[in-house]
Design a protein around this motif. Structure first.
Motif: not given
Length: 401
Positions: A276, A279-280, A282-284, A299-300, A302-305
């Motif tokens: 996770a 995958r997340a 890229a947000g940081w 980031e995780r 907000l990515a829905g983890d």
């Protein structure tokens, strides 16, 4: 291979059994490890030695024009390669060659003495190369099978029950019962590089699984101990985390390290967190490399983890709430007012030093510093998640209405 004269070939055939027996006697006397082998393994080695001498004699006969030395090892099961190393096999070949080289010239006419020695050495060299090829093929097949078992074990960590995970990991060679950590890297490895990575991992830990998934590599580690040059390195979770950082340092590409979990049965939690995080990531944009999955909680989340919501509650929101309402309120107010000590103090009707003291206590006790922009983001989200969870718990159930 050059042929000997007919009298020399007949003489070698007559001396064949004697050469075999003397070779076996020399093997037993010269190699103590041979005598410690199981009886079945010693019988298989004796069969190989007999066939080797027989094939040599046949190879110099007038009726045999070519001999494939690799056929010597067809009489030994593949399992023998797991009992006797390649180095030991070459020692056995050298011993048999020495005996034949010493004794074969004495049984043939003088004119063929030198020719026999050359033929023995040539045949021995070919047998040595054949042995190396056999071991290489076995190692390649075993490596492919081991890689398959490791991939199945890693897949089980993501989809199967804890009991099945432990079973699959055991089938892949996992032996430890201590803490476990997962690492995920976005990089491409071929079979050779993957094998090299396994070897490097085992320099730091007792157990490891390596699985390649397209452009990503998954590594699961367990059983770490401090290296000799770092005898003060803490044991247990801290030692495993240190080992994970060392492994991450040999990986190319971006690397995310999952949290330490209690054992291999719980490895899926660490692995899912690391995946996770990857995958997340890229947000940081400013994230360090390697980065810990727990440092990517915003980031995780907000990515829905779903694991991120659980972890931010367990790691941040609940410890903060357990410190008392004053501390949570101070942090929440401080962050809501743009991290201004003076405005927070006026809003809460306390001195600025009191605000500073409370923030310092929070940083020391739960590990996140509200005065740091990144930590402040984690704390702010944790407070929101915690309040939403508390609100859900307080709401009356509408089921059945």
């Amino acid at each position: 291979m050059d042929q000997l004269s007919a009298p020399s070939v007949r003489a070698l055939r007559q001396a064949q059994n004697t050469l075999i027996e003397h070779s076996l006697d020399r093997i037993s006397a010269a190699h103590p490890w041979y005598r410690t082998l199981p009886a079945a393994s010693r019988d298989q080695i004796q069969t190989v030695a007999r066939l080797g001498v027989t094939m040599f004699v046949d190879s110099v006969g007038e009726r045999i024009t070519s001999t494939d030395p690799s056929e010597i090892f067809n009489v030994a099961p593949v399992a023998l390669t797991g009992t006797v190393t390649l180095e030991q096999t070459l020692e056995l070949v050298r011993t048999v060659v020495d005996v034949v080289e010493e004794e074969a010239p004495d049984v043939v006419p003088a004119a063929d003495h030198d020719a026999v020695r050359v033929l023995v050495l040539t045949f021995g060299r070919d047998v040595g190369f054949a042995a190396a090829k056999v071991y290489a093929r076995v190692a390649e097949a075993r490596g492919a099978w081991d890689a398959r078992l490791e991939s199945v074990a890693v897949d089980a960590m993501l989809h199967d029950s804890a009991e099945d995970v432990a079973t699959r990991a055991g089938a892949a060679g996992w032996r430890g019962t201590g803490p476990v950590i997962a690492i995920v890297a976005r990089t491409v490895l071929d079979a050779l590089a993957t094998s090299r990575l396994r070897h490097e991992c085992r320099e730091f830990v007792q157990d490891c699984l390596v699985s390649v998934h397209g452009d990503s590599v998954i590594v699961v580690l367990g059983g770490a101990s401090a290296p000799p040059e770092q005898v003060s390195e803490p044991s247990g979770d801290a030692a495993l985390a240190a080992a994970a950082r060392r492994v991450a340092g040999v990986l190319d590409g971006v690397v995310v390290i999952g949290p330490v979990v209690a054992g291999v049965a719980q490895a899926g939690r660490s692995l899912r967190s690391a995946l996770a995080g990857l995958r997340a990531l890229a947000g940081w944009a400013e994230a360090p490399n390697p980065v810990h999955a727990d440092d990517l909680l915003p980031e995780r989340l907000l990515a829905g983890d779903p694991l991120a919501a659980e972890q931010i509650r367990a790691l941040v929101a609940e410890p903060l709430r357990n410190m008392g309402e004053l501390y949570e309120e101070t942090v929440a107010t401080y962050l809501a007012l743009g991290r201004s000590l003076e405005m927070t103090a006026r809003t809460l009707f306390v001195h600025a030093n009191t605000v500073r003291y409370r923030l310092g206590r929070v940083s020391k006790q739960i590990g996140w510093d509200a005065t740091d922009a990144r930590d402040g983001l984690v704390l702010h989200l944790a407070i929101i998640v915690g309040r939403l969870a508390a609100n859900r718990d307080e709401q009356p159930s509408t089921m059945g209405q």
